[in-house]
Design a protein around this motif. Structure first.
Motif, PDB file in Angstrom:
ATOM      1  N   LYS A   1      11.513  72.321  21.579  1.00  0.00           N
ATOM      2  CA  LYS A   1      12.524  71.732  20.703  1.00  0.00           C
ATOM      3  C   LYS A   1      13.881  72.015  21.323  1.00  0.00           C
ATOM      4  O   LYS A   1      14.172  73.147  21.706  1.00  0.00           O
ATOM      5  CB  LYS A   1      12.444  72.362  19.319  1.00  0.00           C
ATOM      6  N   MET A   2      14.699  70.969  21.443  1.00  0.00           N
ATOM      7  CA  MET A   2      16.041  71.153  21.997  1.00  0.00           C
ATOM      8  C   MET A   2      17.030  70.315  21.207  1.00  0.00           C
ATOM      9  O   MET A   2      16.639  69.367  20.521  1.00  0.00           O
ATOM     10  CB  MET A   2      16.064  70.796  23.471  1.00  0.00           C
ATOM     11  N   PHE A   3      18.267  70.700  21.292  1.00  0.00           N
ATOM     12  CA  PHE A   3      19.324  69.971  20.612  1.00  0.00           C
ATOM     13  C   PHE A   3      20.107  69.179  21.647  1.00  0.00           C
ATOM     14  O   PHE A   3      20.487  69.715  22.690  1.00  0.00           O
ATOM     15  CB  PHE A   3      20.238  70.937  19.853  1.00  0.00           C
ATOM     16  N   LEU A   4      20.353  67.905  21.352  1.00  0.00           N
ATOM     17  CA  LEU A   4      20.994  66.999  22.295  1.00  0.00           C
ATOM     18  C   LEU A   4      22.393  66.626  21.830  1.00  0.00           C
ATOM     19  O   LEU A   4      22.628  66.449  20.635  1.00  0.00           O
ATOM     20  CB  LEU A   4      20.169  65.722  22.441  1.00  0.00           C
ATOM     21  N   ARG A   5      23.287  66.480  22.790  1.00  0.00           N
ATOM     22  CA  ARG A   5      24.641  65.998  22.511  1.00  0.00           C
ATOM     23  C   ARG A   5      24.873  64.740  23.335  1.00  0.00           C
ATOM     24  O   ARG A   5      24.568  64.705  24.535  1.00  0.00           O
ATOM     25  CB  ARG A   5      25.670  67.059  22.875  1.00  0.00           C
ATOM     26  N   LYS A   6      25.409  63.711  22.686  1.00  0.00           N
ATOM     27  CA  LYS A   6      25.639  62.428  23.350  1.00  0.00           C
ATOM     28  C   LYS A   6      26.720  62.560  24.412  1.00  0.00           C
ATOM     29  O   LYS A   6      27.752  63.202  24.199  1.00  0.00           O
ATOM     30  CB  LYS A   6      26.048  61.371  22.330  1.00  0.00           C
ATOM     31  N   LEU A   7      26.447  61.968  25.567  1.00  0.00           N
ATOM     32  CA  LEU A   7      27.433  61.896  26.642  1.00  0.00           C
ATOM     33  C   LEU A   7      28.266  60.644  26.378  1.00  0.00           C
ATOM     34  O   LEU A   7      27.787  59.521  26.583  1.00  0.00           O
ATOM     35  CB  LEU A   7      26.753  61.825  28.010  1.00  0.00           C
ATOM     36  N   THR A   8      29.473  60.817  25.916  1.00  0.00           N
ATOM     37  CA  THR A   8      30.263  59.666  25.465  1.00  0.00           C
ATOM     38  C   THR A   8      30.574  58.675  26.578  1.00  0.00           C
ATOM     39  O   THR A   8      30.690  57.488  26.324  1.00  0.00           O
ATOM     40  CB  THR A   8      31.575  60.136  24.810  1.00  0.00           C
TER      41      THR A   8
END
Length: 136
Positions: A122-129
């Motif tokens: 399980k990992m948390f993702l952040r959008k690359l704008t």
């Protein structure tokens, strides 16, 4: 009694059946030679295509948001235990990828074990704008 191999097979089947196609592109970081040179990321190897269950953050993730580790628009992603998510990478959702993401914060991952076997990651993702990593 549940055996680790059976649980692993069930979780992988669930991720493959209900997941979304994702692409993981790995990078190798090289350090600039001069004093003004930035780090440069080079694509390493081939892209890994697999499936992952992508979800918005839930109620249980609020503590990580309140502590500043996550943003409200970050995502949760569950992938099979055999997917390599170490090092520097970006993750594209869909085929072809419509959005690119990277790990939201280092060391905020989870890999549950049963009898010494990792069941899923399980990992948390952040959008690359802008769609790319710095130095790519």
């Amino acid at each position: 009694m549940v055996f680790a191999a059976e649980l692993l097979a069930d979780v992988n089947s669930f991720i493959n059946t209900h997941g979304t196609i994702i692409r993981i592109r790995k990078f190798t970081r090289t350090i600039g030679a001069g004093s003004f040179d930035d780090d440069v990321l080079l694509t390493s190897g081939v892209d890994t295509w697999t499936t992952g269950c992508i979800q918005p953050l839930g109620f249980n993730d609020n503590i990580l948001v309140q502590q500043g580790f996550l943003f409200r628009d970050d995502l949760r992603c569950y992938v099979s235990s055999d997917v390599n998510v170490s090092g520097t990478w970006k993750l594209g959702i869909g085929s072809p990828p419509t959005n690119e993401y990277t790990l939201a914060k280092d060391n905020i991952t989870e890999s549950p074990h049963v009898n010494g076997s990792v069941i899923y990651q399980k990992m948390f993702l952040r959008k690359l704008t802008i769609g790319s990593l710095y130095g790519e």
